[in-house]
Design an enzyme around this catalytic site. Structure first.
Site, PDB file in Angstrom:
ATOM      1  NE  ARG A  22     -10.661  -6.785  17.603  1.00  0.00           N
ATOM      2  CZ  ARG A  22     -10.497  -6.430  16.194  1.00  0.00           C
ATOM      3  NH1 ARG A  22     -11.447  -7.191  15.754  1.00  0.00           N
ATOM      4  NH2 ARG A  22     -10.049  -5.206  15.188  1.00  0.00           N
ATOM      5  CB  THR A  23      -8.920  -2.421  22.974  1.00  0.00           C
ATOM      6  OG1 THR A  23      -8.407  -3.244  22.180  1.00  0.00           O
ATOM      7  CG2 THR A  23      -8.901  -2.284  24.512  1.00  0.00           C
TER       8      THR A  23
ATOM      9  CE  LYS B  52     -11.410  23.344  24.094  1.00  0.00           C
ATOM     10  NZ  LYS B  52     -12.307  23.049  24.897  1.00  0.00           N
TER      11      LYS B  52
ATOM     12  NE  ARG C 118      -5.641   0.683  22.154  1.00  0.00           N
ATOM     13  CZ  ARG C 118      -6.379  -0.533  21.157  1.00  0.00           C
ATOM     14  NH1 ARG C 118      -6.539  -0.380  20.035  1.00  0.00           N
ATOM     15  NH2 ARG C 118      -5.732  -1.511  21.739  1.00  0.00           N
TER      16      ARG C 118
ATOM     17  CG  HIS D  48      -2.510  -4.525  23.417  1.00  0.00           C
ATOM     18  ND1 HIS D  48      -4.071  -4.038  24.812  1.00  0.00           N
ATOM     19  CD2 HIS D  48      -3.722  -4.215  22.608  1.00  0.00           C
ATOM     20  CE1 HIS D  48      -5.030  -3.978  24.351  1.00  0.00           C
ATOM     21  NE2 HIS D  48      -4.810  -4.224  23.185  1.00  0.00           N
TER      22      HIS D  48
HETATM   23  C1  NCD Z   1      -3.728  -5.002  18.664  1.00  0.00           C
HETATM   24  C2  NCD Z   1      -3.879  -3.484  19.278  1.00  0.00           C
HETATM   25  O1  NCD Z   1      -4.096  -2.765  19.133  1.00  0.00           O
HETATM   26  O2  NCD Z   1      -1.641  -3.917  19.328  1.00  0.00           O
HETATM   27  N1  NCD Z   1      -5.158  -5.135  18.868  1.00  0.00           N
HETATM   28  C3  NCD Z   1      -6.189  -4.977  19.441  1.00  0.00           C
HETATM   29  O3  NCD Z   1      -5.893  -4.361  20.610  1.00  0.00           O
HETATM   30  N2  NCD Z   1      -6.953  -6.231  19.701  1.00  0.00           N
HETATM   31  C4  NCD Z   1      -3.433  -5.515  17.681  1.00  0.00           C
HETATM   32  C5  NCD Z   1      -3.335  -4.257  16.433  1.00  0.00           C
HETATM   33  O4  NCD Z   1      -3.702  -3.865  16.316  1.00  0.00           O
HETATM   34  O5  NCD Z   1      -2.693  -5.154  15.515  1.00  0.00           O
END
Ligand code: NCD
Length: 304
Positions: free
Chosen positions: A51-52, A80, A101, A129
């Site tokens: 999703r993200t 590397k 991320r 997040h």
């Molecule tokens: C979440 C995350 O990555 O922290 N997912 C997301 O981005 N919607 C929640 C999760 O992974 O449980």
């Protein structure tokens, strides 16, 4: 140039502004379809994501911009041994904005200190997040018509669940918010959030292990996945993973206008039998996340 590392980097007025832009995008998508023409978003995801990453990329495409992506940690120079700082300086030569991320807490902050373009934290370890919180806030605003005066139940892995930490920080700034923290003993909220946010600011909260007992008082129920990747041993994960499974039966005493939320991915936390319940909001969160990321990109690139 600004970055978004922690949700508190945005003032309540700026958050309201993002919500207003997102609502306008929903109402008039065509108005924004060329807003980021010629701009490039780089997505650097060193941890799994559906999703993200896709919502950031869809957001940039819907703004008329382009996307550069690193397919995974193994295929970039991080494998590397390149430092986050050097990666950030490098990507600054190619892109206009970065969404990152990373499994290490603080990695996007380090990137933002070394990049010459805005950096967005798309999840750092078990820490924060903030853009999931943007999705959550727009969902709460659209479902409830307000961000104040409500009881929010947070259920599951409150220790490692980064979406919960950012959501508490954000919601604690509104009037009349009460939290019910529902988790197994081992997965309670870390003290930097409990002490640093709830206690220090005198926010009303209650801790319990009993989801059903808490249910009747909740306006929002935010379920979370037990974060397998943050556990030190598999045995503990297996013991705790199914601590809470929301079923239609458990909603018997819930409010008629409860909003059931989950950042997704879901493993077992919510029975699929609930997906058609009008109170289920988790797929609305997915869509709202794209609109809020569009609004955020517009603001950080100073297009709006
Ligand atoms: C979440 C995350 O990555 O922290 N997912 C997301 O981005 N919607 C929640 C999760 O992974 O449980």
């Amino acid at each position: 140039m600004r970055s978004l590392i922690n949700i508190l980097d945005l003032s309540p007025a700026e958050l309201d502004g993002l919500i207003a832009i997102a609502n306008d995008i929903i109402a008039n998508p065509a108005k924004y379809s060329e807003s980021c023409r010629g701009k490039k978003l780089a997505t650097l995801f060193f941890e799994p994501s559906t999703r993200t990453r896709l919502s950031f990329e869809a957001a940039m495409y819907e703004l008329g911009g382009n996307v550069l992506t690193v397919a995974g940690a193994d295929s970039s120079s991080a494998a590397k041994g390149e430092s986050i700082a050097d990666t950030a300086k490098t990507v600054s030569c190619y892109a206009d904005i970065i969404a990152m991320r990373h499994p290490k807490e603080g990695a996007p902050l380090v990137a933002s200190m070394n990049a010459s373009i805005p950096v967005i934290n798309a999840g750092d370890g078990g820490h924060n997040h903030p853009t999931q919180t943007l999705a959550d806030l727009l969902t709460i605003q659209r479902e409830k018509g307000r961000l104040s005066d409500m009881t929010i139940g947070l259920c599951g892995d409150l220790k490692f669940g980064r979406t919960v930490h950012s959501l508490i920080e954000a919601m604690a700034r509104y009037q009349g918010i009460r939290f019910v923290l529902i988790s197994p003993e081992e997965l309670k909220l870390p003290s930097y959030v409990k002490q640093g946010v709830l206690k220090d600011q005198g926010i009303s909260y209650e801790q319990t292990t009993d989801l059903e007992a808490a249910m009747p008082g909740l306006d929002i129920l935010y379920m979370t996945r037990v974060q397998r990747e943050r556990f030190f041993n598999e045995e503990d994960y297996l013991r705790l993973k199914d601590s809470y499974i929301l079923t239609p039966e458990k909603l018997k005493n819930a409010k008629a206008d409860l909003a059931i939320m989950h950042p997704l991915p879901r493993v077992n936390e919510i029975s699929v039998a609930i997906d058609d319940d009008p109170r289920a909001c988790y797929f609305k969160q997915v869509l709202n996340g794209k609109y809020m990321r569009m609004a955020l990109i517009l603001r950080l690139l100073e297009v709006l």
